[in-house]
Scaffold this motif. Sequence first.
Motif, PDB file in Angstrom:
ATOM      1  N   ARG A 118      -1.050   1.728 -52.798  1.00  0.00           N
ATOM      2  CA  ARG A 118      -1.654   2.181 -54.051  1.00  0.00           C
ATOM      3  C   ARG A 118      -2.692   1.169 -54.515  1.00  0.00           C
ATOM      4  NH1 ARG A 118       3.345   4.822 -55.541  1.00  0.00           N
ATOM      5  NH2 ARG A 118       4.259   2.780 -55.642  1.00  0.00           N
ATOM      6  N   LEU A 119      -3.693   1.673 -55.230  1.00  0.00           N
ATOM      7  CA  LEU A 119      -4.708   0.774 -55.778  1.00  0.00           C
ATOM      8  C   LEU A 119      -4.055  -0.121 -56.828  1.00  0.00           C
ATOM      9  CD1 LEU A 119      -7.708  -0.038 -56.047  1.00  0.00           C
ATOM     10  CD2 LEU A 119      -7.900   1.681 -57.830  1.00  0.00           C
ATOM     11  N   TYR A 120      -4.207  -1.422 -56.631  1.00  0.00           N
ATOM     12  CA  TYR A 120      -3.593  -2.382 -57.562  1.00  0.00           C
ATOM     13  C   TYR A 120      -4.604  -2.814 -58.616  1.00  0.00           C
ATOM     14  CZ  TYR A 120      -0.721  -6.400 -58.957  1.00  0.00           C
ATOM     15  OH  TYR A 120       0.031  -7.304 -59.642  1.00  0.00           O
ATOM     16  N   GLY A 121      -5.864  -2.930 -58.202  1.00  0.00           N
ATOM     17  CA  GLY A 121      -6.899  -3.288 -59.160  1.00  0.00           C
ATOM     18  C   GLY A 121      -8.182  -3.658 -58.454  1.00  0.00           C
ATOM     19  N   THR A 122      -9.308  -3.629 -59.195  1.00  0.00           N
ATOM     20  CA  THR A 122     -10.550  -4.142 -58.626  1.00  0.00           C
ATOM     21  C   THR A 122     -11.033  -5.285 -59.500  1.00  0.00           C
ATOM     22  OG1 THR A 122     -11.753  -2.452 -59.843  1.00  0.00           O
ATOM     23  CG2 THR A 122     -11.337  -2.011 -57.537  1.00  0.00           C
ATOM     24  N   TYR A 123     -11.524  -6.324 -58.868  1.00  0.00           N
ATOM     25  CA  TYR A 123     -11.877  -7.543 -59.588  1.00  0.00           C
ATOM     26  C   TYR A 123     -13.271  -7.999 -59.176  1.00  0.00           C
ATOM     27  CZ  TYR A 123      -6.802  -7.390 -59.850  1.00  0.00           C
ATOM     28  OH  TYR A 123      -5.521  -6.978 -60.032  1.00  0.00           O
ATOM     29  N   PRO A 124     -14.134  -8.300 -60.147  1.00  0.00           N
ATOM     30  CA  PRO A 124     -15.462  -8.804 -59.801  1.00  0.00           C
ATOM     31  C   PRO A 124     -15.344 -10.200 -59.192  1.00  0.00           C
ATOM     32  CG  PRO A 124     -15.129  -8.885 -62.174  1.00  0.00           C
ATOM     33  CD  PRO A 124     -13.954  -8.161 -61.609  1.00  0.00           C
ATOM     34  N   LEU A 125     -16.169 -10.447 -58.175  1.00  0.00           N
ATOM     35  CA  LEU A 125     -16.106 -11.752 -57.527  1.00  0.00           C
ATOM     36  C   LEU A 125     -16.844 -12.824 -58.328  1.00  0.00           C
ATOM     37  CD1 LEU A 125     -16.616 -10.904 -53.745  1.00  0.00           C
ATOM     38  CD2 LEU A 125     -14.509 -11.368 -54.962  1.00  0.00           C
ATOM     39  N   SER A 126     -17.556 -12.355 -59.373  1.00  0.00           N
ATOM     40  CA  SER A 126     -18.357 -13.318 -60.135  1.00  0.00           C
ATOM     41  C   SER A 126     -17.497 -14.146 -61.084  1.00  0.00           C
ATOM     42  CB  SER A 126     -19.436 -12.569 -60.920  1.00  0.00           C
ATOM     43  OG  SER A 126     -18.856 -11.478 -61.600  1.00  0.00           O
ATOM     44  N   GLU A 149     -15.671  -6.910 -45.535  1.00  0.00           N
ATOM     45  CA  GLU A 149     -14.649  -7.807 -44.996  1.00  0.00           C
ATOM     46  C   GLU A 149     -13.319  -7.524 -45.694  1.00  0.00           C
ATOM     47  OE1 GLU A 149     -16.122 -11.978 -43.361  1.00  0.00           O
ATOM     48  OE2 GLU A 149     -16.631 -11.723 -45.452  1.00  0.00           O
ATOM     49  N   SER A 150     -12.244  -7.908 -45.047  1.00  0.00           N
ATOM     50  CA  SER A 150     -10.948  -7.635 -45.661  1.00  0.00           C
ATOM     51  C   SER A 150      -9.930  -8.696 -45.293  1.00  0.00           C
ATOM     52  CB  SER A 150     -10.444  -6.259 -45.212  1.00  0.00           C
ATOM     53  OG  SER A 150     -10.297  -6.257 -43.820  1.00  0.00           O
ATOM     54  N   ILE A 151      -8.952  -8.831 -46.159  1.00  0.00           N
ATOM     55  CA  ILE A 151      -7.776  -9.635 -45.838  1.00  0.00           C
ATOM     56  C   ILE A 151      -6.598  -8.677 -45.898  1.00  0.00           C
ATOM     57  CG2 ILE A 151      -6.291 -11.544 -46.551  1.00  0.00           C
ATOM     58  CD1 ILE A 151      -8.677 -12.781 -47.963  1.00  0.00           C
ATOM     59  N   ILE A 152      -5.821  -8.644 -44.855  1.00  0.00           N
ATOM     60  CA  ILE A 152      -4.679  -7.732 -44.840  1.00  0.00           C
ATOM     61  C   ILE A 152      -3.412  -8.537 -44.604  1.00  0.00           C
ATOM     62  CG2 ILE A 152      -3.624  -5.753 -43.712  1.00  0.00           C
ATOM     63  CD1 ILE A 152      -6.382  -4.772 -42.971  1.00  0.00           C
ATOM     64  N   CYS A 153      -2.439  -8.346 -45.494  1.00  0.00           N
ATOM     65  CA  CYS A 153      -1.126  -8.948 -45.289  1.00  0.00           C
ATOM     66  C   CYS A 153      -0.193  -7.813 -44.894  1.00  0.00           C
ATOM     67  CB  CYS A 153      -0.651  -9.643 -46.563  1.00  0.00           C
ATOM     68  SG  CYS A 153       0.940 -10.436 -46.367  1.00  0.00           S
ATOM     69  N   LEU A 154      -0.009  -7.624 -43.602  1.00  0.00           N
ATOM     70  CA  LEU A 154       0.786  -6.473 -43.133  1.00  0.00           C
ATOM     71  C   LEU A 154       2.220  -6.486 -43.638  1.00  0.00           C
ATOM     72  CD1 LEU A 154      -0.249  -5.819 -39.423  1.00  0.00           C
ATOM     73  CD2 LEU A 154      -0.666  -4.372 -41.379  1.00  0.00           C
ATOM     74  N   PRO A 155       2.938  -7.610 -43.555  1.00  0.00           N
ATOM     75  CA  PRO A 155       4.343  -7.567 -43.964  1.00  0.00           C
ATOM     76  C   PRO A 155       4.527  -7.174 -45.437  1.00  0.00           C
ATOM     77  CG  PRO A 155       3.900  -9.553 -42.713  1.00  0.00           C
ATOM     78  CD  PRO A 155       2.576  -8.924 -43.004  1.00  0.00           C
ATOM     79  N   ASN A 156       3.623  -7.657 -46.308  1.00  0.00           N
ATOM     80  CA  ASN A 156       3.779  -7.352 -47.732  1.00  0.00           C
ATOM     81  C   ASN A 156       2.931  -6.156 -48.189  1.00  0.00           C
ATOM     82  OD1 ASN A 156       5.455  -9.546 -47.815  1.00  0.00           O
ATOM     83  ND2 ASN A 156       3.902 -10.941 -48.598  1.00  0.00           N
ATOM     84  N   LYS A 157       2.229  -5.547 -47.254  1.00  0.00           N
ATOM     85  CA  LYS A 157       1.406  -4.362 -47.535  1.00  0.00           C
ATOM     86  C   LYS A 157       0.353  -4.630 -48.610  1.00  0.00           C
ATOM     87  CE  LYS A 157       3.450  -0.298 -46.251  1.00  0.00           C
ATOM     88  NZ  LYS A 157       4.101   0.944 -46.563  1.00  0.00           N
ATOM     89  N   VAL A 158      -0.316  -5.753 -48.508  1.00  0.00           N
ATOM     90  CA  VAL A 158      -1.411  -6.062 -49.425  1.00  0.00           C
ATOM     91  C   VAL A 158      -2.721  -5.982 -48.653  1.00  0.00           C
ATOM     92  CG1 VAL A 158      -2.460  -7.822 -50.880  1.00  0.00           C
ATOM     93  CG2 VAL A 158       0.021  -7.577 -50.812  1.00  0.00           C
ATOM     94  N   ILE A 159      -3.688  -5.238 -49.200  1.00  0.00           N
ATOM     95  CA  ILE A 159      -4.999  -5.144 -48.557  1.00  0.00           C
ATOM     96  C   ILE A 159      -6.079  -5.499 -49.565  1.00  0.00           C
ATOM     97  CG2 ILE A 159      -6.639  -3.651 -47.361  1.00  0.00           C
ATOM     98  CD1 ILE A 159      -4.364  -1.922 -46.527  1.00  0.00           C
ATOM     99  N   VAL A 160      -6.907  -6.462 -49.231  1.00  0.00           N
ATOM    100  CA  VAL A 160      -8.030  -6.835 -50.078  1.00  0.00           C
ATOM    101  C   VAL A 160      -9.297  -6.431 -49.342  1.00  0.00           C
ATOM    102  CG1 VAL A 160      -9.193  -8.717 -51.252  1.00  0.00           C
ATOM    103  CG2 VAL A 160      -6.724  -8.804 -50.906  1.00  0.00           C
ATOM    104  N   THR A 161     -10.125  -5.608 -49.974  1.00  0.00           N
ATOM    105  CA  THR A 161     -11.369  -5.181 -49.342  1.00  0.00           C
ATOM    106  C   THR A 161     -12.517  -5.540 -50.259  1.00  0.00           C
ATOM    107  OG1 THR A 161     -10.092  -3.228 -48.756  1.00  0.00           O
ATOM    108  CG2 THR A 161     -12.395  -3.243 -48.124  1.00  0.00           C
TER     109      THR A 161
END
Lengths: 116, 159
Positions: free
Chosen positions: A40-48, A91-103
């Motif tokens: 599920r979408l957890y949130g979107t955050y500006p990189l600035s 680019e993305s960071i994926i934590c498979l065991p904890n099901k976290v995806i950062v895109t």
Amino acid sequence: MKKKEIIFVFILLVSALGWLMVQSFAGKSGETARVDYDNRLYGTYPLSRERIIKIGESNTLEITEGKIRMKEATCPDQICRKQGWIKRKGESIICLPNKVIVTLEGTEEEFDGVIN
Amino acid sequence: MANKVSYLGIMTALACIMSYIEFLLPFSVGIYGVKLGLANLVIVSMLYLANARQALLVSVVRVLLVSLLFANFAVFLYSMSGAAVSLLVMTVAKKKECFSIMMVSILGGISHNLAQLFVAYLLLEQLIVWNYFPVLLVSGIITGGLIGYLTDRIKRALK
């Protein structure tokens, strides 16, 4: 190995490497980080804006100077944490065991031109 | 019968030990799915020295045991899909009889990674996982090639 096989494998390797080059050099810098947690979408955050984001009990993200990384994770392999900072769109960071995806996402789609 | 049971038992134990060695000394380069897969050395060797059915049996039991011992259900899904699909592809490729051992093993390595990527896509429902495809393609070729080369040497040594 036979000659034909070597040629086939070589072509595969070259196309994969080409694809990788396109991925790593053609990318524009990302604007926002989209975080998905447990499908599920957890949130979107500006990189600035610098900030620390806690995701559940398991993961912590850190944003600073237009880039983002997995600061802490409880997963056994720690691959997401070792990956370090990312900043380019796509680019993305994926934590498979904890099901976290950062895109990383850019701003709106850019068009060369629009024909009505 | 007893001969066969002990042979399969030894092979299964060998495959499990290979997984354990890899667990102890990770060659991890920090990307999911990129690892040597030493256990596949046993599986590919069995494909050539025994037959596909026995290789499948050893592969399935090994994945079950190793997942129970060291991993969780998600890891089990990844291992099982990779093992099953790669063995299927390698069996078909070997039957064609026009591929060298190394090529069969490379095809196995690529299909192994592709199957795991597909499972990741099903579990995470994110198209972004396909970004890893080129990396996994290269790693499948390299690890598959290495395993194939070693299998070739083993086969020659045992002849």
